[in-house]
Design an enzyme around this catalytic site. Structure first.
Site, mmCIF file in Angstrom:
data_model
loop_
_atom_site.group_PDB
_atom_site.id
_atom_site.type_symbol
_atom_site.label_atom_id
_atom_site.label_comp_id
_atom_site.label_asym_id
_atom_site.label_seq_id
_atom_site.Cartn_x
_atom_site.Cartn_y
_atom_site.Cartn_z
ATOM 1 N N ARG A 19 7.461 101.896 62.914
ATOM 2 C CA ARG A 19 8.133 102.489 63.936
ATOM 3 C C ARG A 19 6.742 102.529 64.989
ATOM 4 N NH1 ARG A 19 8.993 108.387 61.742
ATOM 5 N NH2 ARG A 19 7.826 107.616 59.923
ATOM 6 N N LYS A 26 -0.789 99.262 61.433
ATOM 7 C CA LYS A 26 -0.606 100.592 62.006
ATOM 8 C C LYS A 26 -2.222 101.165 62.037
ATOM 9 C CE LYS A 26 0.824 104.424 59.805
ATOM 10 N NZ LYS A 26 1.558 105.402 59.346
ATOM 11 N N LYS A 357 -24.412 90.368 87.418
ATOM 12 C CA LYS A 357 -24.246 89.828 86.035
ATOM 13 C C LYS A 357 -25.537 89.170 85.372
ATOM 14 C CE LYS A 357 -23.289 85.777 85.030
ATOM 15 N NZ LYS A 357 -23.942 84.584 84.592
#
Length: 519
Positions: A19, A26, A357
């Site tokens: 689902r 999951k 950076k």
């Protein structure tokens, strides 16, 4: 002196989670700083288990890789076919054949579970010398969950999955949270007796309770104080609900320690973040990863910090930072971007539309606006002019720029690395610095300006600019305003024609810095 209990933790993480409709298993979906599986492992960690076994199946390689990062001591065990929770636990225990003491089984999709609740379950189980204990919860809506069925004396009779429950059992609101404690020896015996005679044709771990009770073994129920902890995750909607609940829990905990969250609903803080007392977090702010915020710092509004350290009394407003360090009392933003290895010393400033950076900005140094600083070292109390670019990349390799302390660089400078500007040196606005500038010197690297009189009237006749220019010339000469159209015939224009024809048609063409570029 009694010996401590031996403990084994088994986490069930083999399911596909259909689902979720995702290529990601999951249990690997993220939730405020950890995956679902990571949260479960964290909740179980304080038990100090001798072994942790994680049953993997769907996306096994991805789950194994994740375990190697977050729980390298855990043992992944493959359940090639998902034949039920009982089957999964049996496979897990085969990996620890000498296991004794207590076996704790936890579903891998209950991220709100607290360590205190797991600990209380295990303590109750061991003190009662039970064969098996299930964690239960009273929920407002039990739909889709297994029910705890008790006998007339209130003792556990059985655990019934909803699909196998009758109408009376479905009305029960006390549910199985999917978290258990077992005596290892009695669990092994019962697992060998499981049947697949049910609606799913699977081996249910919950059937162990019925088998043990029938054999006269003591089984127990431990009820969680807060049912929210037991909520699992089966789809993206439930995942979003869990995220909001965890956000609220985290935010409340930080506010109770002395952190001010001005709008908790729009403030998202990972469980891995640390904040000190009197830090203030304004609205629409995300603090992620290993971010640390010092005492009295102001973060937000509209800020995202990822793996970033912010010192005491520093300020970061409407900015984004990844892997950066902001020193005590330093200021960032609005609209700044600190990339990895950007380091600001005490009271340094990075202002509006500035990107930094892999650079060190010294104490009290300022990069106020419209600038790119890449692969650079800037000394203390130095000021970098607006619209400057540290040209660090030649298309193949990165190079470094060093600006000394107390230097002043002009606006619209380009520093073509590798290059150094010495202590106390200045550079002129509009310069492209390709050679070192000695300490205390002024570096000037720009073409001398020359003005070509009459160029607009000659070359842009009929335009608004030409008309304005003609009016200005006429006013200067004390003549009535003329018509700039056809201005090639006006007095004085012809005298400039040679200079005009010799000039380039392109105004402002620059000679760049070779094949260098910024990244």
């Amino acid at each position: 002196m009694p010996q401590p209990h031996l403990r084994t933790v088994v986490v069930l993480a083999a399911g596909e989670g259909k689902r979720m409709k995702s290529t990601l298993p999951k249990v690997l979906h993220p939730l405020l700083g950890r995956t679902l599986l990571g949260h479960v492992l964290s909740a179980a960690a304080p038990l100090g288990a001798d072994r942790t076994v994680v049953v993997v199946g769907h996306g096994a390689d991805q789950v194994r890789a994740h375990l190697s990062e977050v729980a390298p001591d855990a043992t992944p065990v493959l359940q090639a076919e998902q034949l039920g929770t009982g089957h999964a636990v049996r496979i897990a225990l085969e990996a620890v054949p000498d296991g004794a003491g207590t076996v704790v089984v936890i579903n891998g999709d209950v991220p709100l579970l607290r360590p205190e609740t797991v600990g209380a379950l295990v303590t109750a189980h061991e003190e009662a010398a039970a064969a098996a204990t299930v964690l239960a919860a009273e929920v407002p809506d039990p739909t889709g969950l297994g029910r705890i069925v008790r006998d007339a004396d209130g003792r556990l009779e059985q655990i019934v999955e909803e699909r196998d429950a009758d109408t009376t059992q479905r009305a029960i609101r006390e549910i199985n949270a999917g978290i258990y404690a077992f005596d290892a020896v009695r669990l092994r015996e019962a697992l060998g007796k499981l049947s697949t005679d049910n609606d799913q044709g699977e081996e249910y771990l919950t059937d162990v309770f019925g088998l043990l009770r029938s054999a006269g073994e003591p089984v127990a129920v431990h009820v969680a104080v807060d049912h929210v902890e037991t909520l699992g995750c089966n789809d993206r909607v439930e995942l979003a609900t869990l995220r909001r609940l965890l956000r609220d829990r985290i935010n409340e905990a930080w506010m109770r320690t002395g952190v001010s969250l001005l709008d908790p609903v729009t403030t998202w803080i990972d469980v891995t973040v640390a904040l000190d007392r009197d830090a203030v977090v304004d609205q629409n702010t995300q603090l992620r990863g290993a971010t640390v915020v010092g005492a009295g710092a102001l973060i937000g509004p509209d800020v995202t910090l990822i793996d970033t350290i912010v010192g005491p009394a520093a300020s970061v407003i409407r900015s984004h930072a990844v892997g950066a360090e902001v020193g005590a009392g330093a200021t960032v933003g609005p609209y700044a971007y600190l990339r990895p290895a950007a380091q600001l010393a005490e009271k340094a400033k990075v202002g509006t539309f500035v990107e930094v950076k892999n650079s060190q900005i010294g104490a009290g140094a300022k990069v106020p606006h419209l600038t790119y600083v890449g692969d650079a070292t800037i000394g203390e109390q130095t000021n970098i002019g607006a619209a400057s670019v540290f040209v660090n990349y030649d298309g193949v390799n990165k190079h470094r720029t060093v600006i000394g302390s107390h230097a002043r660089t002009g606006a619209d400078n380009m520093f073509v690395a590798p290059v150094e500007v010495g202590d106390g040196a200045y550079t002129a606005a509009g310069s492209v610095i390709v050679d070192d500038v000695p300490a205390g010197a002024m570096g000037v690297a720009r073409a001398r300006q020359r003005n070509i009189e009459g160029w607009v009237v000659m070359r842009r006749a009929g335009t608004a600019a030409a008309e304005a220019a003609q009016r200005a010339r006429d006013a200067k000469d004390g003549q009535p305003a003329g018509d700039a159209k056809g201005a090639s015939g006006t007095t004085g224009a012809a005298s400039h024609s040679e200079a005009i024809h010799g000039a380039t048609e392109t105004v402002g063409g620059a000679s760049g810095a070779g094949d260098t570029a910024t990244e």
